[in-house]
Motif scaffolding. Sequence first.
Motif, PDB file in Angstrom:
ATOM      1  N   SER A   1       0.834  -1.213   0.000  1.00 34.93           N
ATOM      2  CA  SER A   1       0.000   0.000   0.000  1.00 34.93           C
ATOM      3  C   SER A   1       0.868   1.263   0.000  1.00 34.93           C
ATOM      4  O   SER A   1       0.518   2.259  -0.641  1.00 34.93           O
ATOM      5  CB  SER A   1      -0.942   0.001   1.206  1.00 34.93           C
ATOM      6  OG  SER A   1      -0.252   0.213   2.422  1.00 34.93           O
ATOM      7  N   LYS A   2       2.006   1.227   0.672  1.00 34.04           N
ATOM      8  CA  LYS A   2       2.913   2.378   0.659  1.00 34.04           C
ATOM      9  C   LYS A   2       3.396   2.665  -0.758  1.00 34.04           C
ATOM     10  O   LYS A   2       3.491   3.829  -1.179  1.00 34.04           O
ATOM     11  CB  LYS A   2       4.109   2.116   1.578  1.00 34.04           C
ATOM     12  CG  LYS A   2       3.804   2.167   3.059  1.00 34.04           C
ATOM     13  CD  LYS A   2       5.078   1.882   3.851  1.00 34.04           C
ATOM     14  CE  LYS A   2       4.853   1.955   5.340  1.00 34.04           C
ATOM     15  NZ  LYS A   2       6.100   1.655   6.095  1.00 34.04           N
ATOM     16  N   ARG A   3       3.712   1.609  -1.494  1.00 35.21           N
ATOM     17  CA  ARG A   3       4.153   1.809  -2.879  1.00 35.21           C
ATOM     18  C   ARG A   3       3.029   2.404  -3.728  1.00 35.21           C
ATOM     19  O   ARG A   3       3.270   3.287  -4.558  1.00 35.21           O
ATOM     20  CB  ARG A   3       4.638   0.471  -3.456  1.00 35.21           C
ATOM     21  CG  ARG A   3       5.964  -0.015  -2.884  1.00 35.21           C
ATOM     22  CD  ARG A   3       6.496  -1.223  -3.606  1.00 35.21           C
ATOM     23  NE  ARG A   3       5.810  -2.443  -3.213  1.00 35.21           N
ATOM     24  CZ  ARG A   3       6.164  -3.226  -2.201  1.00 35.21           C
ATOM     25  NH1 ARG A   3       7.233  -2.910  -1.461  1.00 35.21           N
ATOM     26  NH2 ARG A   3       5.498  -4.324  -1.921  1.00 35.21           N
ATOM     27  N   LEU A   4       1.822   1.935  -3.510  1.00 31.61           N
ATOM     28  CA  LEU A   4       0.687   2.441  -4.288  1.00 31.61           C
ATOM     29  C   LEU A   4       0.325   3.871  -3.913  1.00 31.61           C
ATOM     30  O   LEU A   4      -0.126   4.652  -4.760  1.00 31.61           O
ATOM     31  CB  LEU A   4      -0.524   1.522  -4.090  1.00 31.61           C
ATOM     32  CG  LEU A   4      -0.365   0.085  -4.607  1.00 31.61           C
ATOM     33  CD1 LEU A   4      -1.593  -0.753  -4.236  1.00 31.61           C
ATOM     34  CD2 LEU A   4      -0.143   0.061  -6.110  1.00 31.61           C
ATOM     35  N   LEU A   5       0.529   4.243  -2.656  1.00 29.20           N
ATOM     36  CA  LEU A   5       0.200   5.600  -2.205  1.00 29.20           C
ATOM     37  C   LEU A   5       1.107   6.649  -2.845  1.00 29.20           C
ATOM     38  O   LEU A   5       0.757   7.832  -2.880  1.00 29.20           O
ATOM     39  CB  LEU A   5       0.306   5.689  -0.676  1.00 29.20           C
ATOM     40  CG  LEU A   5      -0.850   5.053   0.108  1.00 29.20           C
ATOM     41  CD1 LEU A   5      -0.473   4.893   1.576  1.00 29.20           C
ATOM     42  CD2 LEU A   5      -2.123   5.885  -0.027  1.00 29.20           C
ATOM     43  N   ALA A   6       2.231   6.189  -3.368  1.00 31.31           N
ATOM     44  CA  ALA A   6       3.137   7.147  -4.023  1.00 31.31           C
ATOM     45  C   ALA A   6       2.507   7.754  -5.267  1.00 31.31           C
ATOM     46  O   ALA A   6       2.868   8.858  -5.676  1.00 31.31           O
ATOM     47  CB  ALA A   6       4.456   6.451  -4.376  1.00 31.31           C
ATOM     48  N   ASP A   7       1.549   7.058  -5.857  1.00 26.45           N
ATOM     49  CA  ASP A   7       0.822   7.598  -7.006  1.00 26.45           C
ATOM     50  C   ASP A   7      -0.396   8.352  -6.481  1.00 26.45           C
ATOM     51  O   ASP A   7      -1.403   7.751  -6.120  1.00 26.45           O
ATOM     52  CB  ASP A   7       0.389   6.463  -7.939  1.00 26.45           C
ATOM     53  CG  ASP A   7      -0.342   6.972  -9.177  1.00 26.45           C
ATOM     54  OD1 ASP A   7      -0.584   8.199  -9.271  1.00 26.45           O
ATOM     55  OD2 ASP A   7      -0.690   6.143 -10.033  1.00 26.45           O
TER      56      ASP A   7
ATOM     57  N   SER B   1      -7.261   1.647   9.694  1.00 27.68           N
ATOM     58  CA  SER B   1      -6.971   1.129  11.031  1.00 27.68           C
ATOM     59  C   SER B   1      -5.714   0.256  11.017  1.00 27.68           C
ATOM     60  O   SER B   1      -4.838   0.393  11.878  1.00 27.68           O
ATOM     61  CB  SER B   1      -8.163   0.327  11.548  1.00 27.68           C
ATOM     62  OG  SER B   1      -7.872  -0.262  12.784  1.00 27.68           O
ATOM     63  N   SER B   2      -5.623  -0.626  10.042  1.00 31.41           N
ATOM     64  CA  SER B   2      -4.454  -1.500   9.941  1.00 31.41           C
ATOM     65  C   SER B   2      -3.203  -0.705   9.606  1.00 31.41           C
ATOM     66  O   SER B   2      -2.126  -0.945  10.172  1.00 31.41           O
ATOM     67  CB  SER B   2      -4.716  -2.566   8.870  1.00 31.41           C
ATOM     68  OG  SER B   2      -3.655  -3.479   8.798  1.00 31.41           O
ATOM     69  N   PHE B   3      -3.329   0.266   8.707  1.00 34.50           N
ATOM     70  CA  PHE B   3      -2.194   1.093   8.309  1.00 34.50           C
ATOM     71  C   PHE B   3      -1.652   1.885   9.502  1.00 34.50           C
ATOM     72  O   PHE B   3      -0.436   1.951   9.720  1.00 34.50           O
ATOM     73  CB  PHE B   3      -2.627   2.043   7.189  1.00 34.50           C
ATOM     74  CG  PHE B   3      -1.490   2.713   6.479  1.00 34.50           C
ATOM     75  CD1 PHE B   3      -0.964   2.160   5.322  1.00 34.50           C
ATOM     76  CD2 PHE B   3      -0.936   3.892   6.954  1.00 34.50           C
ATOM     77  CE1 PHE B   3       0.092   2.781   4.643  1.00 34.50           C
ATOM     78  CE2 PHE B   3       0.115   4.515   6.298  1.00 34.50           C
ATOM     79  CZ  PHE B   3       0.630   3.951   5.138  1.00 34.50           C
ATOM     80  N   ARG B   4      -2.572   2.453  10.292  1.00 36.15           N
ATOM     81  CA  ARG B   4      -2.154   3.228  11.458  1.00 36.15           C
ATOM     82  C   ARG B   4      -1.461   2.338  12.483  1.00 36.15           C
ATOM     83  O   ARG B   4      -0.467   2.739  13.102  1.00 36.15           O
ATOM     84  CB  ARG B   4      -3.366   3.910  12.096  1.00 36.15           C
ATOM     85  CG  ARG B   4      -2.982   4.823  13.271  1.00 36.15           C
ATOM     86  CD  ARG B   4      -4.219   5.214  14.077  1.00 36.15           C
ATOM     87  NE  ARG B   4      -5.079   6.101  13.323  1.00 36.15           N
ATOM     88  CZ  ARG B   4      -4.943   7.431  13.330  1.00 36.15           C
ATOM     89  NH1 ARG B   4      -3.966   8.002  14.024  1.00 36.15           N
ATOM     90  NH2 ARG B   4      -5.779   8.175  12.639  1.00 36.15           N
TER      91      ARG B   4
END
Length: 302
Positions: free
Chosen positions: A257-263, A285-288
């Motif tokens: 998800s971190k890689r995808l958030l770059a876009d 929730s999981s990300f936090r």
Amino acid sequence: MNDRPQSGASARTHDAADAIGGILDAPPRFGAEVLRGGTRLTQRWSHGEFHAALPAMETHVVMTYYGAAQDAGWRQEGRHLRARTRPGTVTIIPEGQDGQWDVEGPIEVSHVYLTNERLQAAADTFAKGRPVELVGRICADDAVAARILEVLGHEAASGDASSSLFAEQALDLLCAQLIRAHSAGAAAPSPQARKGLADWQVKRVTNYMRDFLDQEIRLDDLAALVDLSRFHFVTAFRQATGQTPHEWLTALRIAQSKRLLADRSTPITTIALAVGYQTPSSFASSFRKVTGSTPSAFRAAA
């Protein structure tokens, strides 16, 4: 994913070539020779996607793959086995096992239709005569068996006068590999004799998680990948990695998800679905929990 389906044998078995040819748009391309015990080889050939029930068959069917990978599934008695048809992997359908098959796209394959008579004859040499029960596999990593199958596919297509003799020897090697790596009692060391998982087993589980990151991944599916019970798998996985399977999967999902958030053009809802979360709130929730930040704040700070 379980790569050892339980027996779904019906009272009647079918000719394997007819059964498989009946569900494909391009039937198997057999070599001219029938080998000892009635075993037959196919050449490499391509067929399209399919979604069909395969009945219990009279012989074992062993196959390997070439070219682009495709998603594949085998459903049997409430189990849904999923994998990808990658080169270097093999699928084994033991005689008498049925199921619903799904392949999502065209693939190139070669098969061996192996009679139990031939397999047991090899067991007299390689397994001291013990009865051999093959374990069902779907796209299991086995570079040795895959390479032998590739050689056999080549021999089936060659038509050379010496091909039959060479193929018989190669088939003996394939039987030996099936017996030592894909038969009941030989597929994996007992959990009591092993502390944790081997590196290749962790890699297999991790690759499976990555392949199906956007889907529900069940603990039973992961345990079956390495032929362990659910209980022993959880224990062995923690011993090998220091994390539970759920923690490991969550880490893979958040890393992706971190890689995808770059876009920044990709909506966070889309990213949540792409990494296996059904709602933005469960994703957040999981990300936090893992990063100490929300997906929106992480993106803004990047």
